[in-house]
Design a protein around this motif. Sequence first.
Motif, short mmCIF file in Angstrom:
data_model
loop_
_atom_site.label_atom_id
_atom_site.label_comp_id
_atom_site.label_asym_id
_atom_site.label_seq_id
_atom_site.Cartn_x
_atom_site.Cartn_y
_atom_site.Cartn_z
N TYR A 168 0.81 -1.22 0.19
CA TYR A 168 0.18 -0.07 -0.17
C TYR A 168 0.87 1.21 0.10
O TYR A 168 1.87 1.32 0.51
N CYS A 169 0.38 2.20 -0.76
CA CYS A 169 0.98 3.46 -0.80
C CYS A 169 0.84 4.68 0.51
O CYS A 169 -0.04 4.10 1.21
N HIS A 170 1.42 5.55 0.24
CA HIS A 170 1.33 6.54 1.65
C HIS A 170 -0.28 7.04 1.61
O HIS A 170 -0.48 7.29 2.76
N ASN A 171 -0.94 7.02 0.42
CA ASN A 171 -2.54 7.70 0.77
C ASN A 171 -3.17 6.38 1.39
O ASN A 171 -3.49 5.36 0.74
N HIS A 172 -3.75 6.75 2.46
CA HIS A 172 -4.46 5.83 3.15
C HIS A 172 -5.87 6.21 3.56
O HIS A 172 -6.59 5.67 4.42
N VAL A 173 -6.37 7.29 2.83
CA VAL A 173 -7.63 7.58 2.98
C VAL A 173 -8.80 7.01 2.29
O VAL A 173 -8.62 6.76 1.04
N LEU A 174 -9.70 6.29 3.05
CA LEU A 174 -10.79 5.49 2.40
C LEU A 174 -12.06 6.43 2.08
O LEU A 174 -12.05 7.54 2.81
N HIS A 175 -12.75 6.23 1.17
CA HIS A 175 -13.90 7.05 0.75
C HIS A 175 -15.34 6.71 1.58
O HIS A 175 -16.29 7.52 1.52
N HIS A 176 -15.06 6.09 2.61
CA HIS A 176 -16.29 5.52 3.37
C HIS A 176 -16.18 5.55 4.81
O HIS A 176 -15.10 5.62 5.16
N SER A 177 -17.18 5.28 5.75
CA SER A 177 -17.15 5.40 6.97
C SER A 177 -16.91 4.01 7.54
O SER A 177 -17.15 3.94 8.72
N TYR A 178 -16.83 3.13 6.70
CA TYR A 178 -16.36 1.55 6.92
C TYR A 178 -15.32 1.09 5.87
O TYR A 178 -15.17 1.91 4.93
N CYS A 179 -14.88 0.04 6.06
CA CYS A 179 -13.96 -0.49 5.18
C CYS A 179 -14.83 -1.35 4.13
O CYS A 179 -15.57 -2.29 4.38
N PHE A 180 -14.49 -1.15 2.89
CA PHE A 180 -15.31 -1.57 1.71
C PHE A 180 -14.19 -1.98 0.99
O PHE A 180 -13.12 -1.41 0.52
N HIS A 181 -14.50 -3.35 0.27
CA HIS A 181 -13.33 -4.03 -0.28
C HIS A 181 -12.76 -3.30 -1.68
O HIS A 181 -11.43 -3.15 -1.58
N PRO A 182 -13.57 -2.69 -2.69
CA PRO A 182 -12.86 -1.79 -3.69
C PRO A 182 -12.21 -0.69 -3.34
O PRO A 182 -11.49 -0.31 -3.97
N ASP A 183 -12.82 -0.18 -2.00
CA ASP A 183 -12.13 1.02 -1.57
C ASP A 183 -10.67 0.61 -1.01
O ASP A 183 -9.79 1.53 -1.43
N VAL A 184 -10.58 -0.31 -0.43
CA VAL A 184 -9.17 -0.70 0.05
C VAL A 184 -8.20 -1.00 -1.03
O VAL A 184 -7.16 -0.67 -1.03
N MET A 185 -8.68 -1.97 -2.09
CA MET A 185 -7.91 -2.25 -3.20
C MET A 185 -7.42 -1.06 -4.02
O MET A 185 -6.32 -1.08 -4.26
N ARG A 186 -8.13 -0.04 -3.98
CA ARG A 186 -7.90 1.38 -4.69
C ARG A 186 -6.78 1.98 -4.23
O ARG A 186 -5.79 2.51 -4.67
N LEU A 187 -6.30 1.55 -2.95
CA LEU A 187 -4.96 2.01 -2.13
C LEU A 187 -3.68 1.35 -2.34
O LEU A 187 -2.70 1.76 -2.12
N SER A 188 -3.89 0.21 -3.22
CA SER A 188 -2.67 -0.63 -3.22
C SER A 188 -1.72 -0.05 -4.45
O SER A 188 -2.21 0.40 -5.40
N CYS A 189 -0.53 -0.14 -4.21
CA CYS A 189 0.58 0.10 -5.23
C CYS A 189 0.61 -1.05 -6.13
O CYS A 189 1.41 -0.81 -7.06
N THR A 190 0.11 -2.19 -5.87
CA THR A 190 0.62 -3.26 -6.75
C THR A 190 -0.65 -3.97 -7.68
O THR A 190 -1.72 -3.13 -7.42
N ASP A 191 -0.37 -4.79 -8.51
CA ASP A 191 -1.39 -5.21 -9.24
C ASP A 191 -2.65 -5.70 -8.47
O ASP A 191 -2.41 -6.81 -7.64
N THR A 192 -3.82 -5.52 -8.60
CA THR A 192 -5.14 -5.81 -7.97
C THR A 192 -6.02 -6.80 -8.72
O THR A 192 -7.10 -6.89 -8.57
N ARG A 193 -5.52 -6.88 -9.86
CA ARG A 193 -6.48 -7.74 -10.88
C ARG A 193 -6.76 -9.01 -10.24
O ARG A 193 -8.29 -9.65 -10.52
N ILE A 194 -6.18 -9.95 -9.57
CA ILE A 194 -6.55 -11.10 -9.13
C ILE A 194 -7.47 -10.86 -7.81
O ILE A 194 -8.59 -11.52 -7.76
N ASN A 195 -7.32 -9.81 -7.06
CA ASN A 195 -8.43 -9.40 -6.00
C ASN A 195 -9.55 -9.07 -6.66
O ASN A 195 -10.58 -9.37 -5.88
#
Length: 312
Positions: A168-195
């Motif tokens: 994960y990169c330095h930007n750790h700001v999620l878009h919601h008031s709870y943890c949502f799967h696509p929202d967490v994947m968005r913050l990754s620096c690596t390939d998330t196609r498998i996820n």
Amino acid sequence: MGSNITSTSIIFLLTGVPGLEAFHTWISIPFCFLYVTALSGNSLILFAIITQPSLHEPMYYFLSMLSTTDLGLSISTLVTMLGIFWFNLREISFNACLSQMFFIKFFTVMESSVLLAMAFDRFVAISNPLRYAIVLTDSRIVQIGVASVIRGILMLTTMVALLTKLSYCHNHVLHHSYCFHPDVMRLSCTDTRINSAVGLTAMFSTVGVDSVLILLSYVLIIRTVLSIASPEERKKTFSTCVSHIVAVAVFYIPLITLSFVHRFGKQAPAYVHTMVANTYLLIPPVMNPIIYSVKTKQIRRAVIKILHSKET
């Protein structure tokens, strides 16, 4: 690109309603009311079914499962959402985030499974009423419940566990008031196609399959109802499905809306995404007890009886 950070040391920042931070205290009032309504309503339905022998039937056992999943869904987001609105507590650890994400997805899948089981219950009751008690025995209802739990755990454990393999990169700001799967994947620096593939497979093989089977159940139910000669009997028979149809709509419409907003509404204001996401989690737990209390005479009587006994 920012440097990668190990997942165990990550602290995510949750978001309330973007652009309306100054009004969070006021916004918390309706949210708090919705939570109180959801928790009290589902607890009351559950208590009524457990304590009233007249409700110890398959249809109400499935309703008790629905109330349990709605309680779980509400509790999964209660702390983080109201924590943001009341105390601006935005930080959540990586492990806590994954745990919350798992339970939100798990109870979503469970609700879909229970709605499918309720559709099957209505199909058997209408299409083959003489075999209803033989098909839906207590042991079979338990088996359906256990199978739904196992399916949810198996499908979602891999989806959530794969997030620990990402950087994960330095930007750790999620878009919601709870943890949502696509929202967490968005913050990754690596390939998330498998996820993404695993996440979509999990949801299509659970919620997607369930929705198709529910639709098929109602096609068969409608065919059976139309074969009944008397219009009055048709109306009476189909009225037993009204509560379930409304519950299905209340669950699937916000879920589909959220999916469309995430994929096609990227230009929409941030607060639109937030409100749709919160609606998806709050509306079913709030509405289901109201729907079944209003539309199901036996539940309404049991609830009134409990409330009356507490007053006296």
